[in-house]
Design an enzyme around this catalytic site. Structure first.
Site, PDB file in Angstrom:
ATOM      1  N   GLU A  90      44.281  42.867  33.176  1.00  0.00           N
ATOM      2  CA  GLU A  90      44.923  43.369  34.398  1.00  0.00           C
ATOM      3  C   GLU A  90      44.624  44.859  34.587  1.00  0.00           C
ATOM      4  O   GLU A  90      44.277  45.305  35.689  1.00  0.00           O
ATOM      5  CB  GLU A  90      46.429  43.146  34.314  1.00  0.00           C
ATOM      6  CG  GLU A  90      47.217  43.736  35.482  1.00  0.00           C
ATOM      7  CD  GLU A  90      48.589  44.222  35.070  1.00  0.00           C
ATOM      8  OE1 GLU A  90      48.923  45.378  35.388  1.00  0.00           O
ATOM      9  OE2 GLU A  90      49.322  43.445  34.437  1.00  0.00           O
ATOM     10  N   HIS A  91      44.724  45.630  33.525  1.00  0.00           N
ATOM     11  CA  HIS A  91      44.409  47.063  33.602  1.00  0.00           C
ATOM     12  C   HIS A  91      42.942  47.286  33.954  1.00  0.00           C
ATOM     13  O   HIS A  91      42.608  48.141  34.780  1.00  0.00           O
ATOM     14  CB  HIS A  91      44.697  47.719  32.250  1.00  0.00           C
ATOM     15  CG  HIS A  91      46.138  48.058  32.033  1.00  0.00           C
ATOM     16  ND1 HIS A  91      46.577  49.333  31.772  1.00  0.00           N
ATOM     17  CD2 HIS A  91      47.250  47.284  32.029  1.00  0.00           C
ATOM     18  CE1 HIS A  91      47.889  49.339  31.617  1.00  0.00           C
ATOM     19  NE2 HIS A  91      48.321  48.097  31.748  1.00  0.00           N
TER      20      HIS A  91
END
Length: 459
Positions: free
Chosen positions: A82-83
């Site tokens: 996600e990052h």
């Protein structure tokens, strides 16, 4: 040599296979609140809710992947990924992504849960094409370079440290482990220091390729939008990335499972020098598809969902033993959790636990009064409607509903379903759920004698 007629036939056949299928799932009033779904070639689903009275739009992409899809050595990979999707694509650097959204006054973020991940942007309706292009580019074209993996590792380790510095948050991860053990659902979404340090670019990239196929994605948009326009822009963005080449692909079905969670009497204590003791007392709950979840929601609200709830009145108002005390439910595809949280001075943890245990046992054996049930239904109904006042909440509702249930329920139908809950329904679900021997998770400065007494509290 191929003849002109055969080329024409092939093109026509390809076009026929590539037709998108559109349905109206919920009919609004004068176009307001209408929910439509289109399934694009490649198995990508696009759902929208139209609200012409606002000037904003929220666009999101939901991925059918969460921390429960990780092996022990991959724990934290979903959140790590996600990052990384914000770190840049072939078209945009990380700065280009953030600067473009900042320049139009929008907001952009993402979140990872145990069974899904969501990326979204909220902008003015006129800037929706920009949001669509950026979020789609991130989901289909992220580079995931080794340099970015190494740079972001430190950020995630700081996030883990920040969570561990907040025992009121950390205790819920401990409770999940207490109830579910060393299983994908029992492990923390963020991963651990050891697993994050062990992850490398190759393993994360393979995880990305496996789980971010269009058949595993749901695109959701809500606000002052036009469904056909959103579909066209999304299709263009995904086709440009070559992500819709499998014209015969179909969307994956919502998760299913047959896990029966019957953990009882487990105790996990984490000794830390905190000002408060943070306690979660809980039992197995219900899966999110269980029709009794409506009655369980009413039960949780009446027991510990507001200032008039039993636990708030007994623990805080009458005795002043805690500032924060509440109950909550978590439903997964195949199991669930029901918990009661309280934060109190360490010297009072046994008194708080006794009150909570007594109230749980009383509700399990006697149920709730008609007045309590009526008040809880009213509270749930009001909070449900008020919680859907912005386009972000609407996008979350339709996106999660499509991904987790494969269907949509109107707000009116939701309110009607809550109103149908009867005292007998609540009594039955209370006896079934709260009748189990509870498990306990505690974080705080605990002495040996206190630890022994805490274990006795769930016996």
């Amino acid at each position: 040599m191929t003849s002109r007629s055969s080329v024409t036939t092939a093109r026509a056949s390809s076009k026929a296979r590539a037709v998108a299928r559109t349905q109206t799932l919920l009919k609004g009033t004068n176009g307001i609140g209408t929910v439509r779904r289109t399934v694009l070639p490649g198995g990508l689903r696009v759902v929208t809710e139209t609200l012409p009275s606002v000037r904003s739009a929220t666009f999101g992409i939901w991925a059918n992947v969460g921390s429960r899809d990780e092996t022990p050595t991959l724990n934290g990979a979903t959140h790590y990924l996600e990052h990384l999707l914000f770190k840049g694509t072939a078209k945009r650097s990380a700065l280009d992504i953030s600067a473009a959204i900042d320049a139009v006054g929008g907001e952009m973020n993402a979140f990872t849960a145990k069974e899904y991940t969501c990326y979204y942007a909220r902008v003015l309706d006129t800037d929706l094409p920009l949001a669509i292009d950026i979020v789609c580019d991130m989901l289909t074209g992220s580079l995931i370079t080794a340099e970015d993996v190494d740079a972001e590792r430190g950020v995630i380790l700081e996030e883990i440290a920040m969570t561990e510095d907040d025992p009121g948050d950390c205790v819920h991860d401990l409770f999940a482990h207490t109830m579910l053990g060393d299983t994908p659902l029992g492990r923390p979404v963020l991963g651990t220091v050891d697993t994050i340090n062990a992850l490398d670019r190759g393993r994360i990239a393979r995880f990305y390729k496996k789980h971010y196929d269009p058949t595993h994605l749901v695109v959701a948009a809500a606000g002052n939008i036009d469904h056909a326009t959103v579909v066209r822009q999304v299709r263009r963005a995904f086709e440009r990335a070559g992500a819709l080449s499998r014209t015969d692909a179909v969307p994956v079905a919502p998760r299913e499972g047959s896990r029966t969670l019957r953990t009882a009497g487990r105790v996990e204590l984490l000794n830390r020098k905190t000002e408060q003791a943070h306690v979660v007392l809980g039992v197995p709950g219900l899966a999110r598809t269980d029709d009794r979840r409506w009655a369980l929601g009413v039960l949780s609200t009446a027991l510990g969902g507001g200032m008039s709830s039993r636990l708030f009145q007994e623990v805080r108002e009458k005795r002043g033993l805690a500032y924060s005390v509440y109950s909550y439910t978590s439903g997964f595809a195949d199991c669930g959790l029901f918990g009661v949280y309280a934060g109190c001075r360490p010297s009072q943890v046994h008194d708080v636990l006794k009150i909570c245990r007594d109230e749980i046992d009383r509700v399990a054996s006697e149920g709730l009064t008609d007045e309590e049930i009526g008040r809880a239904i009213g509270q749930l109904s009001g909070s449900t409607v008020l919680g859907l006042e912005d386009t972000g909440a609407l996008m979350n509702r339709i996106g999660k509903s499509e991904l987790c249930w494969g269907d949509q329920m109107s707000v009116d139908d939701m309110l009607a379903r809550m109103a149908q809950v009867t005292p007998d329904d609540v009594r039955e679900v209370a006896a079934e759920v709260l009748g189990h021997r509870p498990s306990l998770s505690v974080i705080g400065p605990l002495k040996d004698k206190q630890a022994d007494r805490l274990e006795e509290a769930v016996s």
